[in-house]
Motif scaffolding. Structure first.
Motif, PDB file in Angstrom:
ATOM      1  N   THR A  85      19.506   9.793  -0.799  1.00  0.00           N
ATOM      2  CA  THR A  85      18.115   9.876  -1.242  1.00  0.00           C
ATOM      3  C   THR A  85      17.951   9.192  -2.593  1.00  0.00           C
ATOM      4  OG1 THR A  85      17.735  11.930  -0.025  1.00  0.00           O
ATOM      5  CG2 THR A  85      16.227  11.457  -1.842  1.00  0.00           C
ATOM      6  N   PHE A  86      18.862   9.453  -3.511  1.00  0.00           N
ATOM      7  CA  PHE A  86      18.776   8.836  -4.835  1.00  0.00           C
ATOM      8  C   PHE A  86      18.835   7.313  -4.734  1.00  0.00           C
ATOM      9  CE2 PHE A  86      20.754   6.886  -8.511  1.00  0.00           C
ATOM     10  CZ  PHE A  86      19.890   7.294  -9.511  1.00  0.00           C
ATOM     11  N   TRP A  87      19.848   6.777  -4.052  1.00  0.00           N
ATOM     12  CA  TRP A  87      20.032   5.328  -4.024  1.00  0.00           C
ATOM     13  C   TRP A  87      18.900   4.631  -3.268  1.00  0.00           C
ATOM     14  CZ3 TRP A  87      22.551   3.413  -7.718  1.00  0.00           C
ATOM     15  CH2 TRP A  87      23.646   4.081  -8.267  1.00  0.00           C
ATOM     16  N   LEU A  88      18.449   5.232  -2.187  1.00  0.00           N
ATOM     17  CA  LEU A  88      17.323   4.634  -1.455  1.00  0.00           C
ATOM     18  C   LEU A  88      16.047   4.689  -2.285  1.00  0.00           C
ATOM     19  CD1 LEU A  88      18.065   5.980   2.126  1.00  0.00           C
ATOM     20  CD2 LEU A  88      18.305   3.617   1.324  1.00  0.00           C
ATOM     21  N   SER A  89      15.847   5.772  -3.036  1.00  0.00           N
ATOM     22  CA  SER A  89      14.649   5.852  -3.884  1.00  0.00           C
ATOM     23  C   SER A  89      14.746   4.861  -5.040  1.00  0.00           C
ATOM     24  CB  SER A  89      14.443   7.271  -4.409  1.00  0.00           C
ATOM     25  OG  SER A  89      15.447   7.622  -5.341  1.00  0.00           O
ATOM     26  N   LEU A  90      15.937   4.630  -5.544  1.00  0.00           N
ATOM     27  CA  LEU A  90      16.109   3.630  -6.592  1.00  0.00           C
ATOM     28  C   LEU A  90      15.760   2.236  -6.058  1.00  0.00           C
ATOM     29  CD1 LEU A  90      17.030   3.373  -9.561  1.00  0.00           C
ATOM     30  CD2 LEU A  90      19.300   2.832  -8.678  1.00  0.00           C
ATOM     31  N   LEU A  91      16.196   1.945  -4.852  1.00  0.00           N
ATOM     32  CA  LEU A  91      15.857   0.678  -4.216  1.00  0.00           C
ATOM     33  C   LEU A  91      14.343   0.559  -4.013  1.00  0.00           C
ATOM     34  CD1 LEU A  91      16.953  -1.912  -2.850  1.00  0.00           C
ATOM     35  CD2 LEU A  91      17.029  -0.599  -0.731  1.00  0.00           C
ATOM     36  N   GLY A  92      13.721   1.619  -3.507  1.00  0.00           N
ATOM     37  CA  GLY A  92      12.274   1.620  -3.325  1.00  0.00           C
ATOM     38  C   GLY A  92      11.535   1.510  -4.644  1.00  0.00           C
ATOM     39  N   GLY A  93      12.026   2.189  -5.667  1.00  0.00           N
ATOM     40  CA  GLY A  93      11.410   2.108  -6.985  1.00  0.00           C
ATOM     41  C   GLY A  93      11.498   0.713  -7.574  1.00  0.00           C
ATOM     42  N   LEU A  94      12.630   0.071  -7.384  1.00  0.00           N
ATOM     43  CA  LEU A  94      12.788  -1.303  -7.854  1.00  0.00           C
ATOM     44  C   LEU A  94      11.811  -2.230  -7.135  1.00  0.00           C
ATOM     45  CD1 LEU A  94      14.337  -3.348  -9.587  1.00  0.00           C
ATOM     46  CD2 LEU A  94      15.997  -3.525  -7.723  1.00  0.00           C
ATOM     47  N   LEU A  95      11.687  -2.055  -5.832  1.00  0.00           N
ATOM     48  CA  LEU A  95      10.716  -2.832  -5.064  1.00  0.00           C
ATOM     49  C   LEU A  95       9.303  -2.587  -5.583  1.00  0.00           C
ATOM     50  CD1 LEU A  95      10.146  -4.690  -2.609  1.00  0.00           C
ATOM     51  CD2 LEU A  95       9.897  -2.598  -1.265  1.00  0.00           C
ATOM     52  N   GLY A  96       8.987  -1.333  -5.891  1.00  0.00           N
ATOM     53  CA  GLY A  96       7.673  -0.998  -6.427  1.00  0.00           C
ATOM     54  C   GLY A  96       7.406  -1.663  -7.764  1.00  0.00           C
ATOM     55  N   VAL A  97       8.404  -1.634  -8.647  1.00  0.00           N
ATOM     56  CA  VAL A  97       8.237  -2.255  -9.964  1.00  0.00           C
ATOM     57  C   VAL A  97       8.069  -3.766  -9.822  1.00  0.00           C
ATOM     58  CG1 VAL A  97       9.436  -2.766 -12.128  1.00  0.00           C
ATOM     59  CG2 VAL A  97       9.390  -0.433 -11.243  1.00  0.00           C
ATOM     60  N   LEU A  98       8.848  -4.374  -8.943  1.00  0.00           N
ATOM     61  CA  LEU A  98       8.764  -5.827  -8.771  1.00  0.00           C
ATOM     62  C   LEU A  98       7.437  -6.271  -8.155  1.00  0.00           C
ATOM     63  CD1 LEU A  98      12.399  -6.634  -7.562  1.00  0.00           C
ATOM     64  CD2 LEU A  98      11.390  -7.103  -9.799  1.00  0.00           C
ATOM     65  N   THR A  99       6.791  -5.387  -7.421  1.00  0.00           N
ATOM     66  CA  THR A  99       5.525  -5.751  -6.774  1.00  0.00           C
ATOM     67  C   THR A  99       4.304  -5.234  -7.529  1.00  0.00           C
ATOM     68  OG1 THR A  99       5.712  -3.839  -5.308  1.00  0.00           O
ATOM     69  CG2 THR A  99       6.551  -5.947  -4.465  1.00  0.00           C
ATOM     70  N   LEU A 100       4.515  -4.674  -8.701  1.00  0.00           N
ATOM     71  CA  LEU A 100       3.368  -4.238  -9.511  1.00  0.00           C
ATOM     72  C   LEU A 100       2.439  -5.407  -9.828  1.00  0.00           C
ATOM     73  CD1 LEU A 100       4.870  -1.693 -12.067  1.00  0.00           C
ATOM     74  CD2 LEU A 100       3.063  -1.252 -10.407  1.00  0.00           C
ATOM     75  N   ILE A 101       3.006  -6.563 -10.037  1.00  0.00           N
ATOM     76  CA  ILE A 101       2.217  -7.723 -10.438  1.00  0.00           C
ATOM     77  C   ILE A 101       1.257  -8.185  -9.334  1.00  0.00           C
ATOM     78  CG2 ILE A 101       3.869  -9.503  -9.763  1.00  0.00           C
ATOM     79  CD1 ILE A 101       3.076 -10.629 -12.707  1.00  0.00           C
ATOM     80  N   ILE A 102       1.602  -7.912  -8.083  1.00  0.00           N
ATOM     81  CA  ILE A 102       0.713  -8.335  -6.998  1.00  0.00           C
ATOM     82  C   ILE A 102      -0.181  -7.199  -6.507  1.00  0.00           C
ATOM     83  CG2 ILE A 102       2.170 -10.248  -6.257  1.00  0.00           C
ATOM     84  CD1 ILE A 102       3.142  -8.483  -3.941  1.00  0.00           C
ATOM     85  N   GLY A 103      -0.098  -6.079  -7.177  1.00  0.00           N
ATOM     86  CA  GLY A 103      -1.057  -5.009  -6.919  1.00  0.00           C
ATOM     87  C   GLY A 103      -0.654  -3.916  -5.956  1.00  0.00           C
ATOM     88  N   ILE A 104       0.484  -4.047  -5.271  1.00  0.00           N
ATOM     89  CA  ILE A 104       0.868  -2.980  -4.346  1.00  0.00           C
ATOM     90  C   ILE A 104       1.997  -2.109  -4.880  1.00  0.00           C
ATOM     91  CG2 ILE A 104       0.092  -4.231  -2.298  1.00  0.00           C
ATOM     92  CD1 ILE A 104       3.079  -4.786  -1.715  1.00  0.00           C
ATOM     93  N   GLY A 105       2.513  -2.486  -6.020  1.00  0.00           N
ATOM     94  CA  GLY A 105       3.638  -1.751  -6.588  1.00  0.00           C
ATOM     95  C   GLY A 105       3.342  -0.295  -6.879  1.00  0.00           C
ATOM     96  N   ALA A 106       2.150  -0.013  -7.381  1.00  0.00           N
ATOM     97  CA  ALA A 106       1.790   1.372  -7.692  1.00  0.00           C
ATOM     98  C   ALA A 106       1.779   2.221  -6.421  1.00  0.00           C
ATOM     99  CB  ALA A 106       0.436   1.431  -8.390  1.00  0.00           C
ATOM    100  N   LEU A 107       1.284   1.664  -5.340  1.00  0.00           N
ATOM    101  CA  LEU A 107       1.276   2.389  -4.064  1.00  0.00           C
ATOM    102  C   LEU A 107       2.701   2.647  -3.576  1.00  0.00           C
ATOM    103  CD1 LEU A 107      -1.644   0.581  -2.209  1.00  0.00           C
ATOM    104  CD2 LEU A 107      -1.653   2.887  -3.179  1.00  0.00           C
TER     105      LEU A 107
END
Length: 122
Positions: free
Chosen positions: A66-88
């Protein structure tokens, strides 16, 4: 034929001690507020996994994944903040972690191994 009875002089092992996995699940849920507590939780899970009985090891495997998968998902979220879907994505990851922690707690409090600790979802 004799029944094998535990020796009363020997202290009982912590075979059914659910305290540490409960703390790890709580750390994951508290991550909404603290941000850092999931890191503490995964460290506790790694440290506790080796000496835990098999049924508790399934919870630790689930928590570590759970931790490692959430870290991966969180990284994806941070990287996509610039295109507007990262917060979601970040909110979805937080909800996903919370749901997994609650479901894991339910299995743990029933005294059962987590049935599918290596799954991505539940």
């Amino acid at each position: 034929m004799t029944d094998a009875q535990p020796d009363p002089a020997v202290p009982p092992t912590l075979q059914d001690d659910k305290t540490m996995p409960i703390i790890v699940y709580a750390c994951y849920i508290a991550g909404w507020v603290t941000g850092i507590s999931p890191v503490i939780g995964v460290i506790l899970a790694y440290v506790s996994k080796a000496t835990a009985p098999e049924w508790l090891q399934s919870h630790y495997v689930f928590q570590i994944r759970t931790f490692w998968l959430s870290l991966l998902g969180g990284l994806l979220g941070v990287l996509t903040l610039i295109i507007g879907i990262g917060a979601l994505i970040l909110v979805a990851v937080g909800i996903w972690v919370t749901v997994r922690a609650i479901v894991g707690l339910q299995w743990l409090l029933k005294g059962e191994a987590y049935p599918t600790p290596r799954n991505w979802m539940l």
